[in-house]
Design a protein around this motif. Structure first.
Motif, short mmCIF file in Angstrom:
data_model
loop_
_atom_site.label_atom_id
_atom_site.label_comp_id
_atom_site.label_asym_id
_atom_site.label_seq_id
_atom_site.Cartn_x
_atom_site.Cartn_y
_atom_site.Cartn_z
N UNK A 44 -2.74 14.49 1.45
CA UNK A 44 -1.40 14.65 1.99
C UNK A 44 -1.21 14.02 3.38
N UNK A 45 -1.84 14.60 4.39
CA UNK A 45 -1.65 14.09 5.76
C UNK A 45 -2.13 12.65 5.93
N UNK B 227 0.80 -1.23 0.00
CA UNK B 227 0.00 0.00 0.00
C UNK B 227 0.83 1.28 0.00
N UNK B 228 1.98 1.27 0.68
CA UNK B 228 2.82 2.47 0.70
C UNK B 228 3.43 2.71 -0.68
N UNK C 8 -0.96 7.02 7.06
CA UNK C 8 -1.11 5.60 6.72
C UNK C 8 0.25 4.92 6.60
N UNK C 9 1.20 5.61 5.95
CA UNK C 9 2.55 5.04 5.84
C UNK C 9 3.18 4.89 7.21
N UNK C 10 2.95 5.87 8.09
CA UNK C 10 3.48 5.75 9.45
C UNK C 10 2.84 4.61 10.22
N UNK D 23 10.40 4.17 4.82
CA UNK D 23 8.99 4.00 4.46
C UNK D 23 8.36 5.31 4.01
N UNK D 24 8.51 6.35 4.82
CA UNK D 24 7.90 7.64 4.48
C UNK D 24 8.59 8.31 3.30
#
Length: 435
Positions: free
Chosen positions: A359-360, A254-255, A365-367, A378-379
Motif C-alpha cells: 500500500x504505502x 509503472x504507475x 512510488x507514484x508520488x 497520477x495517484x
C-alpha cells in the motif's frame, strides 16, 4: 510492541496537516464502513422490498444468472466501488487542472454524509442502489484530492512513504472499527428517543445510518477548519494532465502497472466479504469468528503501515512491492482450502501483511514519478485500482462460489501471480538514495 512503538513515534513526528487529513479520513471511513455490515443485514431483514427480484434471471455475457439475495447484496456493495473507482481519474484530473483540492474533499464528504442519512427513508431496493451510487461519486470527489494533498505535504521523497503510512493507518482504523461499531449499534437497537427529549424510538438500522451521517459531517468540519490547499497545486492550475499508459523505457508506465496490480490486490481482499454464510458453515464457526477474520487484514495494516512507509523511504519501494505480491498469492489461495477458524484467521493475517507491504510503497512510488501539479491524476490511478478491485471482489465471489468454494480464491491467486509478474518486469526503483 516494537512495531507499535515505532508507529506511535512516526505519527507524533508527522506533518500536522497530514494528521488532520488522516483524522478526517478516519472519521469518514468509520461512517462509510458501517454500511458494509449494515446494508446486507438491512436487505435480509425484510425492511427492504426485494421479493419481486428474487428468482428472476439476468443475462450476463450471453449466460443467465438467477437473482439471489447474496447477488443483490454483492451488487449494492460493489456499486459504490465501481462508481468510485471509475470516476476517480476524472475527478483527480479536474482537481489538478483547477489547482484546488479542498473544495473537492468537502463536496465529496457532504455527498457521502447526506446519502448515509437518507438510508432511513429507503424501503425499496432501487433506493439503496441510488444512494450507494451517490456515495460512490462522493468518494470519487474526495479520495484523489486527499491523497494528492498528502503527497504535496511531503517536503522531500524521503518523507513521502512515512506520510502515506500515517494517512493509511488512520484511514484503516476507521475502516476496521466501523463495522464493529455498526454491529453493536444494530444489535442494541431500538433506542428510546426520550433521552433526548423526543417521542418514539430509533431502530438499530436507522441509528447506524444517523451515526454514519454524523461521522461524515464531523469529518467535513475538520477539513473545513484545519486543511488548506498547497502552492504546488495552485501553480499547476490549467495544465493539460493526462494518464500515461506506455512507459518511456519499457512497455507500460509503472504507475499504470501498479494500478492494474492494485486491482488484483483489491479483488483478493474483497473475495471474502460476500461469503459470510458459506464460510461460517464450512468452518463450523460462530459469526463472531467471521467478523474477526474479516477485520484481520485491516488490523495487520494498522500495525504495519507506518513502519513499512518509513522503511520504504529508507530502503526503496520495489523490495516491499515484490514481497507483498509474493505473500498475496498463497494467502489468497489458502482461504479457499483451510478447514478451521484458526487457520483462516492466520491466513487472513498473512494477507494483511501482504497488503501492508504494497500500500504505502506503491503510493510513494507514484508520488515520486508524479510531475508537479499532477498528484491528483497520477495517484488516482492507484486509488481507482484499489477501489475497483474492492468493488469487483464481492461480485466475483458471489458468482464464482456456485462452482465450488475454492474457485473464487483460486481466481484471486491467479490474478496475484499476474500482478507479481507485471511488477517484476515493468516497475523499477524510484527512490534515488535507496540502499
Amino acid at each position: 510492541m516494537g512495531s507499535l512503538g515505532a508507529a506511535t513515534s512516526a505519527i507524533t513526528d508527522a506533518d500536522r496537516r497530514v494528521i488532520v487529513l488522516a483524522l478526517a479520513r478516519m472519521v469518514g471511513a468509520i461512517g462509510n464502513s458501517f454500511l458494509i455490515v449494515v446494508l446486507p443485514l438491512y436487505i435480509a431483514s425484510g425492511l427492504v422490498d426485494v421479493e419481486a427480484l428474487l428468482g428472476t434471471r439476468v443475462g450476463i455475457a450471453g449466460a443467465s444468472i438467477a437473482v439471489t439475495e447474496p447477488l443483490l447484496i454483492g451488487v449494492v456493495l460493489s456499486l459504490f466501488g465501481f462508481l468510485n473507482s471509475l470516476s476517480q481519474p476524472w475527478t483527480g484530473r479536474l482537481s489538478d487542472r483547477t489547482g484546488r483540492r479542498k473544495p473537492f474533499v468537502l463536496a465529496g464528504i457532504a455527498l457521502l454524509g447526506t446519502a448515509s442519512g437518507l438510508y432511513v427513508l429507503a424501503s425499496e431496493y432501487w433506493m439503496l442502489v441510488v444512494l450507494r451510487a451517490a456515495q460512490g461519486l462522493g468518494a470519487a470527489l474526495t479520495i484523489p484530492a486527499v491523497v494528492a494533498l498528502v503527497n504535496e505535504y511531503a517536503a522531500s521523497p524521503s518523507e513521502r512513504g512515512g506520510n502515506f503510512g500515517v494517512f493509511n493507518t488512520f484511514r484503516l482504523i476507521g475502516f476496521g472499527f466501523g463495522p464493529i461499531l455498526a454491529g453493536i449499534i444494530v444489535e442494541r437497537g431500538p433506542y428510546d428517543l426520550g433521552v433526548v427529549g423526543l417521542d418514539g424510538s430509533l431502530s438499530g438500522f436507522d441509528a447506524s445510518f444517523v451515526a454514519a451521517c454524523a461521522g461524515a459531517y464531523l469529518s467535513f468540519a475538520l477539513v473545513y477548519l484545519l486543511v488548506s490547499d498547497t502552492e504546488e497545486s495552485a501553480r499547476a492550475a490549467g495544465t493539460d494532465v493526462s494518464i500515461r499508459i506506455r512507459g518511456e523505457d519499457r512497455l507500460l508506465d509503472p504507475v499504470f502497472v501498479l494500478g492494474l496490480a492494485t486491482v488484483a490486490m483489491g479483488v483478493c481482499i474483497a473475495l471474502f466479504a460476500t461469503l459470510q454464510n458459506q464460510v461460517n458453515v464450512r468452518l463450523d464457526q460462530a459469526p463472531v469468528w467471521f467478523g474477526t477474520q474479516f477485520a484481520a487484514v485491516t488490523i495487520t495494516n494498522v500495525i504495519l503501515q507506518v513502519p513499512v512507509g518509513r522503511a520504504c523511504d529508507r530502503f526503496g519501494r520495489r523490495p516491499f512491492l515484490l514481497a507483498g505480491f509474493v505473500l498475496l498469492v498463497p494467502s489468497t489461495l489458502f482461504q479457499g482450502i483451510v478447514l478451521t477458524p484458526e487457520a483462516m484467521l492466520v491466513v487472513r493475517l498473512i494477507q494483511g501483511v501482504a497488503v501492508a507491504l504494497v500500500f504505502a510503497p506503491s503510493l510513494a512510488l507514484a508520488g515520486d514519478v508524479a510531475r508537479e501539479g499532477e498528484s491528483g491524476s497520477t495517484l488516482s490511478i492507484l486509488t481507482m485500482g484499489f477501489g475497483f478491485g474492492i468493488a469487483l471482489g464481492p461480485l466475483t465471489s458471489g458468482i464464482l462460489v456456485s462452482y465450488g468454494f475454492v474457485v473464487p480464491f483460486a481466481v484471486g491467486a491467479f490474478l496475484g501471480v499476474v500482478a507479481l509478474v507485471m511488477v517484476i518486469t515493468q516497475v523499477e526503483e524510484t527512490l534515488g538514495h535507496a540502499t
